[in-house]
Design a protein around this motif. Structure first.
Motif, short mmCIF file in Angstrom:
data_model
loop_
_atom_site.label_atom_id
_atom_site.label_comp_id
_atom_site.label_asym_id
_atom_site.label_seq_id
_atom_site.Cartn_x
_atom_site.Cartn_y
_atom_site.Cartn_z
N PRO A 1 0.84 -1.29 -0.05
CA PRO A 1 -0.01 0.02 0.10
C PRO A 1 0.86 1.24 0.02
CG PRO A 1 -0.16 -1.18 2.06
CD PRO A 1 0.74 -1.98 1.21
N ARG A 2 2.03 1.18 0.52
CA ARG A 2 3.02 2.33 0.45
C ARG A 2 3.23 2.90 -1.10
NH1 ARG A 2 8.15 0.59 3.69
NH2 ARG A 2 7.62 -1.23 2.25
N SER A 3 3.21 2.05 -1.99
CA SER A 3 3.19 2.49 -3.29
C SER A 3 1.70 2.89 -4.17
CB SER A 3 4.44 1.79 -4.06
OG SER A 3 4.32 0.36 -3.99
N GLY A 4 0.84 2.61 -3.26
CA GLY A 4 -0.47 2.59 -3.84
C GLY A 4 -0.75 3.96 -4.67
N TYR A 5 -0.07 5.08 -4.24
CA TYR A 5 -0.07 6.51 -5.16
C TYR A 5 0.77 6.44 -6.31
CZ TYR A 5 4.22 7.87 -2.92
OH TYR A 5 5.61 7.99 -2.62
N TRP A 6 1.56 5.46 -6.50
CA TRP A 6 2.53 5.60 -7.69
C TRP A 6 2.16 5.50 -9.09
CZ3 TRP A 6 8.09 3.06 -6.92
CH2 TRP A 6 8.63 3.62 -5.60
N ARG A 7 2.80 6.16 -9.94
CA ARG A 7 2.06 5.81 -11.30
C ARG A 7 3.18 5.31 -12.23
NH1 ARG A 7 -1.19 9.07 -8.43
NH2 ARG A 7 -2.40 10.52 -9.46
N GLY A 8 3.23 3.92 -11.77
CA GLY A 8 4.29 3.10 -12.44
C GLY A 8 5.62 3.17 -11.79
N SER A 9 6.67 2.55 -12.67
CA SER A 9 8.03 2.96 -12.07
C SER A 9 8.33 4.49 -12.03
CB SER A 9 9.20 2.17 -12.99
OG SER A 9 8.51 0.73 -13.01
N VAL A 10 9.49 4.70 -11.40
CA VAL A 10 9.93 6.00 -11.33
C VAL A 10 11.31 6.06 -11.94
CG1 VAL A 10 11.03 8.00 -10.16
CG2 VAL A 10 9.03 6.80 -9.01
N TRP A 11 11.60 6.82 -13.02
CA TRP A 11 12.82 6.97 -13.69
C TRP A 11 13.42 8.40 -13.11
CZ3 TRP A 11 15.51 3.67 -16.53
CH2 TRP A 11 14.94 2.24 -16.85
N GLY A 12 14.66 8.56 -12.73
CA GLY A 12 15.27 9.38 -12.23
C GLY A 12 16.73 9.67 -12.92
N ALA A 13 17.13 10.88 -13.03
CA ALA A 13 18.42 10.96 -13.68
C ALA A 13 18.94 12.56 -13.25
CB ALA A 13 18.45 11.05 -15.07
N PRO A 14 20.40 12.78 -13.12
CA PRO A 14 20.86 14.13 -13.02
C PRO A 14 20.38 14.83 -14.25
CG PRO A 14 22.67 12.39 -12.72
CD PRO A 14 21.48 11.74 -13.25
N ALA A 15 20.19 16.10 -14.03
CA ALA A 15 19.62 17.06 -15.06
C ALA A 15 20.01 18.46 -14.75
CB ALA A 15 18.35 16.88 -15.41
N GLY A 16 20.96 19.12 -15.40
CA GLY A 16 21.21 20.50 -15.04
C GLY A 16 21.76 20.71 -13.63
N ASP A 17 21.32 21.57 -12.75
CA ASP A 17 21.97 21.62 -11.45
C ASP A 17 20.86 20.78 -10.55
OD1 ASP A 17 24.23 22.95 -11.84
OD2 ASP A 17 23.45 24.64 -11.15
#
Ligand SMILES: Cc1cc2nc3c(=O)[nH]c(=O)nc-3n(C[C@H](O)[C@H](O)[C@H](O)COP(=O)(O)OP(=O)(O)OC[C@H]3O[C@@H](n4cnc5c(N)ncnc54)[C@H](O)[C@@H]3O)c2cc1C
Length: 479
Positions: free
Chosen positions: A332-348
């Motif tokens: 249930p802790r990821s119940g609000y997720w919209r699929g997987s998360v992708w993250g990456a450094p970008a700019g600052d």
């Protein structure tokens, strides 16, 4: 009478530019029509060539793409690639391994020591030397390579109609357009060609739906958020801080609190979970200021320093990996997720995006409306899982994603028409390999069945409902 050109490519995004590079390199006249101007608006930010998958075809394309990027580096005499960490947070204590790349398992404590800005739920898969590049730099490099190979790139020329005249004859109608995309006059020009390569992303159904039987292509909105690092760790001043607010900034729908600014503009949000309510901080950046950041690499891409072009990697967010974080099914802790998360450094800062498609969108992302619930969910995620980022102040931009029901790209040829779309994670990073595939198709080689327009795929997708929020991670844009 229509002017004859051997090969016409429609669209000078990463895919079309890569196809033009390969096709021109193999000889014959190649002309690319692009409806936008020559400036590259592709988002800055790192993409990784380490696919978190065991799919053999994807792995082969990743290997091919890495080889082609290296060759491009030598041909253009500038550095495009970097290596760095890519991390898969699968929520499992025995995360899947990725075939074909060196990887290691890190337990939670080791991962936290390595990347204290991220909270980990357990062991993670770490690819320490993932090949990475900047998405904007990638498009510029491919265009330069296409030009160097002899292709002619014509900007602000929109293809308005395609006709198939025979197995090796097609006709396209082209209108010159202004910066707003409006025709400059009533004139259109016709060009006839032997081979026509259609790489127009989300516009594929509209432009080629009359000459190809395509799977259902669903165009949806993505709204990545760019978050500054906490505590000035390398960022100190986020790019928007201190800059004057654009004249039309703060156009927020009074009823919904939603941003009603037009496609692609960046806005600074603030106000915790109530982001929709108190939207503007005095220093919010205008669209152009945002583009300076988003177009990182524009000014420096010819300098040959990827560290410089990726900016953030050098300027403070370099310690951040590219990562994918999957929700735990049934938790249930990821119940609000919209699929997987992708993250990456970008700019600052660091860019974070849900993989699952958002609301249905127009192909050109005009009229981007930030979805408040999606935005709030992203902020919630950052607060819970990314203690190294400031979840209260961030910028958003609108992008469109095109996907198929089965999550596979469409890459095939019918008669004189070669088409590629719904590339998701095969997008900018894999573009040179996809471009080679398109050139092969144009030369008569068959498409890999997984990507083809074969009948069963058309049948299974034609009646399908739009991709939902539970779309498989493979259907998502990848980092
Ligand atoms: C939020 C998000 C994050 C992503 N992250 C990544 C990532 O990390 N790594 C990655 O590899 N991929 C990523 N992608 C996917 C990647 O951006 C796309 O797959 C890639 O941009 C596709 O390139 P393309 O050239 O096929 O299409 P596009 O970039 O859409 O280019 C199509 C071109 O065709 C032109 N065009 C359209 N219609 C016409 C016409 N009628 N006449 C002439 N020109 C026309 C358009 O102006 C455009 O320039 C991401 C996508 C999204 C939405």
């Amino acid at each position: 009478m229509a002017r004859y050109i051997d090969t016409i490519v429609i669209g000078a995004g990463a895919t079309g530019s890569a196809a033009a590079w390969h096709l021109a390199g193999r000889g014959g006249e190649v002309v690319v029509f692009e409806r936008e101007g020559a400036e590259v608006t592709a988002s800055g930010g790192l993409v990784s060539l380490a696919p978190f998958t065991d799919d053999a075809l994807t792995l082969r394309l990743a290997t091919d793409a890495t080889g082609w990027w290296s060759e491009l580096e030598s041909r253009l005499g500038r550095r495009l690639l970097d290596t760095g960490s890519a991390v898969w947070v699968s929520g499992s204590d025995s995360p899947p391994r990725v075939a074909g790349v060196e990887s290691e398992l890190l337990d939670e404590a080791a991962a936290t020591r390595e990347w204290p800005g991220i909270r980990f739920p357990g062991s993670v898969l770490h690819v320490p030397r993932a090949v990475r590049l900047d998405a904007g730099v990638a498009v510029r490099a491919l265009r330069d390579a296409a030009r160097d190979a002899g292709a002619e790139l014509r900007y602000r020329e929109r293809v308005t109609r395609i006709r198939v005249l025979g197995d090796d004859r097609a006709l396209v109608e082209v209108a010159a357009v202004d910066a707003a995309g409006e025709p400059v006059d009533q004139q259109t020009t016709e060009f006839e060609c032997r081979r026509l390569v259609v790489t127009v992303g989300a516009h594929t159904t509209k432009l080629a739906g009359g000459v190809l039987v395509l799977p259902r292509l669903v165009v949806t909105q993505q709204q990545p958020g760019r978050f500054p690092l906490r505590g000035g760790a390398g960022t100190g001043v986020a790019p928007w801080q201190g800059s004057a607010q654009g004249a039309d900034a703060g156009r927020v729908d009074a009823a919904t609190g939603d941003d009603v600014s037009r496609g692609g503009e960046l806005r600074a949000w603030t106000g915790g979970d109530a982001a929709g309510e108190g939207p503007w901080r005095g220093s919010a950046q205008g669209a152009d200021a945002g583009r300076v950041d988003a177009a990182t690499g524009g000014a420096v891409s010819r300098g040959g320093e990827l560290r410089a072009t990726t900016g953030g990697a050098a300027a403070g967010s370099g310690a951040w990996p590219i990562w994918r974080h999957d929700p735990v099914v049934g938790d249930p802790r990821s119940g609000y997720w919209r699929g997987s998360v992708w993250g990456a450094p970008a700019g600052d800062g660091v860019e974070v995006v849900w993989s699952a498609p958002g609301a249905a969108a127009a192909p050109d992302a005009a009229g981007f409306r930030s979805e408040r619930r999606r935005r709030t969910a992203l902020q919630h995620y950052v607060r819970e899982w990314l203690p190294g980022l400031d979840h209260e102040q961030f910028t958003e931009r609108g992008e469109v994603a095109v996907s198929t029901r089965d999550g596979r790209a469409v890459i095939d040829r019918v008669g004189p028409v070669v088409v590629a779309t719904a590339l998701s994670h095969l997008g900018s990073g894999f573009a040179p390999a996809v471009g080679a595939l398109l050139a092969d198709l144009a030369d008569g080689v068959r498409a890999p069945a997984a990507f083809s327009l074969r009948a069963d795929r058309r049948a299974s997708t034609a009646s399908a409902a739009p991709a939902s929020a539970s779309a498989s991670p493979d259907a998502s844009p990848g980092r």
